[in-house]
Design a protein around this motif. Structure first.
Motif, PDB file in Angstrom:
ATOM      1  N   ALA A   1       0.831  -1.209   0.000  1.00 51.22           N
ATOM      2  CA  ALA A   1       0.000   0.000   0.000  1.00 51.22           C
ATOM      3  C   ALA A   1       0.860   1.251   0.000  1.00 51.22           C
ATOM      4  O   ALA A   1       2.010   1.237   0.427  1.00 51.22           O
ATOM      5  CB  ALA A   1      -0.918   0.005   1.222  1.00 51.22           C
ATOM      6  N   THR A   2       0.271   2.337  -0.483  1.00 49.17           N
ATOM      7  CA  THR A   2       0.930   3.640  -0.447  1.00 49.17           C
ATOM      8  C   THR A   2       0.842   4.186   0.976  1.00 49.17           C
ATOM      9  O   THR A   2       0.119   3.660   1.820  1.00 49.17           O
ATOM     10  CB  THR A   2       0.247   4.632  -1.394  1.00 49.17           C
ATOM     11  N   GLU A   3       1.562   5.261   1.220  1.00 51.64           N
ATOM     12  CA  GLU A   3       1.432   5.946   2.497  1.00 51.64           C
ATOM     13  C   GLU A   3       0.008   6.450   2.647  1.00 51.64           C
ATOM     14  O   GLU A   3      -0.568   6.968   1.689  1.00 51.64           O
ATOM     15  CB  GLU A   3       2.390   7.134   2.574  1.00 51.64           C
ATOM     16  N   GLN A   4      -0.531   6.298   3.811  1.00 49.97           N
ATOM     17  CA  GLN A   4      -1.897   6.768   4.036  1.00 49.97           C
ATOM     18  C   GLN A   4      -1.913   8.276   4.191  1.00 49.97           C
ATOM     19  O   GLN A   4      -0.947   8.883   4.628  1.00 49.97           O
ATOM     20  CB  GLN A   4      -2.479   6.113   5.276  1.00 49.97           C
ATOM     21  N   ARG A   5      -3.012   8.858   3.813  1.00 52.66           N
ATOM     22  CA  ARG A   5      -3.246  10.288   4.005  1.00 52.66           C
ATOM     23  C   ARG A   5      -4.540  10.419   4.786  1.00 52.66           C
ATOM     24  O   ARG A   5      -5.522   9.768   4.463  1.00 52.66           O
ATOM     25  CB  ARG A   5      -3.345  11.001   2.654  1.00 52.66           C
ATOM     26  N   SER A   6      -4.538  11.226   5.821  1.00 53.50           N
ATOM     27  CA  SER A   6      -5.759  11.368   6.611  1.00 53.50           C
ATOM     28  C   SER A   6      -6.208  12.823   6.641  1.00 53.50           C
ATOM     29  O   SER A   6      -5.397  13.746   6.561  1.00 53.50           O
ATOM     30  CB  SER A   6      -5.560  10.836   8.033  1.00 53.50           C
ATOM     31  N   TYR A   7      -7.514  12.982   6.725  1.00 56.79           N
ATOM     32  CA  TYR A   7      -8.142  14.300   6.702  1.00 56.79           C
ATOM     33  C   TYR A   7      -9.256  14.316   7.742  1.00 56.79           C
ATOM     34  O   TYR A   7      -9.913  13.294   7.961  1.00 56.79           O
ATOM     35  CB  TYR A   7      -8.778  14.582   5.329  1.00 56.79           C
TER      36      TYR A   7
ATOM     37  N   LEU B   1      -5.776   5.509   1.146  1.00 56.31           N
ATOM     38  CA  LEU B   1      -4.572   4.840   0.710  1.00 56.31           C
ATOM     39  C   LEU B   1      -4.886   4.039  -0.543  1.00 56.31           C
ATOM     40  O   LEU B   1      -6.046   3.777  -0.851  1.00 56.31           O
ATOM     41  CB  LEU B   1      -3.967   3.946   1.789  1.00 56.31           C
ATOM     42  N   THR B   2      -3.859   3.673  -1.285  1.00 53.99           N
ATOM     43  CA  THR B   2      -4.017   2.857  -2.484  1.00 53.99           C
ATOM     44  C   THR B   2      -3.340   1.527  -2.231  1.00 53.99           C
ATOM     45  O   THR B   2      -2.192   1.487  -1.779  1.00 53.99           O
ATOM     46  CB  THR B   2      -3.385   3.552  -3.699  1.00 53.99           C
ATOM     47  N   VAL B   3      -4.071   0.434  -2.496  1.00 55.78           N
ATOM     48  CA  VAL B   3      -3.502  -0.902  -2.302  1.00 55.78           C
ATOM     49  C   VAL B   3      -3.204  -1.531  -3.657  1.00 55.78           C
ATOM     50  O   VAL B   3      -3.868  -1.268  -4.647  1.00 55.78           O
ATOM     51  CB  VAL B   3      -4.426  -1.820  -1.472  1.00 55.78           C
TER      52      VAL B   3
END
Length: 87
Positions: A37-43, A56-58
């Motif tokens: 997975a890519t690094e997660q981004r949170s909002y 995130l993208t898996v």
């Protein structure tokens, strides 16, 4: 409104909405144990009520067990099937 940009072939964009950042991170951690997975981004979801949106993208092409075995048994049989009646 524009249609969303599609992820690369074999990848899936995942969005997790939870009442707390910790809950969203726990779900993302489970996904990372099954898929690259890519690094997660949170909002923040809502400044009044709280909540977190985690994105995130898996990569389903780099699946670990048990996801790999689940993916191979859950594929549609129409296009991936080898025809045995042709000779």
């Amino acid at each position: 409104m524009h249609p969303p940009e599609l992820p690369a072939h074999g990848h899936a964009d995942v969005r997790i909405v939870a009442s707390s950042p910790e809950t969203a991170r726990q779900v993302a951690e489970v996904l990372r144990r099954c898929f690259a997975a890519t690094e997660q981004r949170s909002y923040p979801v809502d400044t009044v009520n709280g909540g977190t949106l985690l994105h995130l993208t898996v990569d389903t092409g780099n699946a670990a067990e048990p996801a790999r075995s689940w993916l191979s048994t859950s594929r549609p049989s129409g296009d991936d099937r080898t025809r045995t009646d042709e000779v």
